[in-house]
Design a protein around this motif. Structure first.
Motif, PDB file in Angstrom:
ATOM      1  N   HIS A  32       0.825  -1.210   0.000  1.00  0.00           N
ATOM      2  CA  HIS A  32       0.000   0.000   0.000  1.00  0.00           C
ATOM      3  C   HIS A  32       0.863   1.266   0.000  1.00  0.00           C
ATOM      4  CE1 HIS A  32      -3.036  -2.920   1.118  1.00  0.00           C
ATOM      5  NE2 HIS A  32      -3.975  -2.011   0.993  1.00  0.00           N
ATOM      6  N   SER A  33       2.080   1.171  -0.487  1.00  0.00           N
ATOM      7  CA  SER A  33       3.004   2.300  -0.487  1.00  0.00           C
ATOM      8  C   SER A  33       3.420   2.669  -1.912  1.00  0.00           C
ATOM      9  CB  SER A  33       4.256   1.950   0.320  1.00  0.00           C
ATOM     10  OG  SER A  33       5.021   0.954  -0.368  1.00  0.00           O
ATOM     11  N   LEU A  35      -4.991   2.535  -3.499  1.00  0.00           N
ATOM     12  CA  LEU A  35      -4.260   3.317  -2.495  1.00  0.00           C
ATOM     13  C   LEU A  35      -5.053   4.560  -2.096  1.00  0.00           C
ATOM     14  CD1 LEU A  35      -0.577   3.131  -3.809  1.00  0.00           C
ATOM     15  CD2 LEU A  35      -1.886   1.468  -2.470  1.00  0.00           C
ATOM     16  N   MET A  46      -6.999   5.732   1.828  1.00  0.00           N
ATOM     17  CA  MET A  46      -6.444   6.852   2.594  1.00  0.00           C
ATOM     18  C   MET A  46      -7.462   7.407   3.583  1.00  0.00           C
ATOM     19  SD  MET A  46      -4.147   9.006  -0.139  1.00  0.00           S
ATOM     20  CE  MET A  46      -2.677   8.277  -0.862  1.00  0.00           C
ATOM     21  N   LEU A  70       1.884   5.454   2.995  1.00  0.00           N
ATOM     22  CA  LEU A  70       2.205   5.710   1.592  1.00  0.00           C
ATOM     23  C   LEU A  70       3.703   5.812   1.345  1.00  0.00           C
ATOM     24  CD1 LEU A  70       0.933   6.239  -1.204  1.00  0.00           C
ATOM     25  CD2 LEU A  70       0.995   8.679  -0.666  1.00  0.00           C
TER      26      LEU A  70
END
Length: 208
Positions: free
Chosen positions: A147-148, A183, A187, A199
């Protein structure tokens, strides 16, 4: 965000790209499916629905190992004698105790290794890298590296090699935008996402 919503967003991304690039019905279906897969890819670290689809069911493996243990123990008890019987019984018990250890994450790890092997055998770089992604996801914490931006970049490399091999119009954009949509949807600015994502992992572990 729930996986179903990610899949819907990914499918919509594929359809939008298809419409923008003038795809026919088959092309639209391909991009729709690609968008759904890419939008769910980051959540392979949860061993969820997508993980279940690309790996053997851990429950099925557990059942197989338990059955093998019972059969082995029964055979040892009924057909063997002396040391051989005790060894057979011990192995049967060992398999019964081992069965619960087969988790979905373990099956995902095994599947990733198998995909890497297939990529090497087929000389398909994208498949080997996809297998490596699966392996990493199987051992990563949820909402970590997948998820980065690093996860997005690595997925971009996979996408590049997929595009190099298949040359499908709009596929590259579909895969990248669908992954990015996941992603963004996870958030904190999206209602209900208190956890957020890291992130800028591993440079920063602050969730946004």
């Amino acid at each position: 965000m729930d996986g179903k919503f990610h899949a819907v967003i990914g499918a919509g991304t594929g359809v939008a790209v298809a419409q923008t690039t003038g795809q026919d019905a088959i092309g639209t279906a391909v991009l729709l499916a690609a968008g759904m897969v890419a939008s769910l890819a980051p959540d392979l670290d949860t061993a969820g629905k997508l993980a279940n689809k690309i790996s053997l069911s851990h429950k099925m493996i557990q059942g197989f190992v338990r059955t093998a243990g019972i059969l082995l123990g029964g055979y040892a008890l009924l057909a063997l004698s002396g040391a051989a019987m005790y060894i057979g019984l011990a192995l049967g018990v060992f398999l019964l105790l081992l069965a619960p250890k087969f988790s979905q994450r373990l099956m995902l790890l095994v599947s990733g290794i198998a995909i890497i092997a297939a990529g090497i055998a087929l000389e398909a770089i994208w498949a080997g890298l996809a297998g490596l992604y699966v392996v990493i996801a199987s051992i990563a914490s949820h909402r970590g590296c997948t998820h980065s931006l690093i996860g997005l970049l690595f997925f971009g490399v996979i996408t590049f090699y997929i595009h190099e091999q298949f040359q499908i119009t709009g596929l590259c954009w579909t895969l990248m935008l669908a992954y990015l949509s996941h992603l963004l949807a996870d958030m904190r600015f999206i209602p209900g996402n208190k956890r957020g994502i890291k992130l800028f992992w591993p440079l920063s572990r602050k969730a946004i």
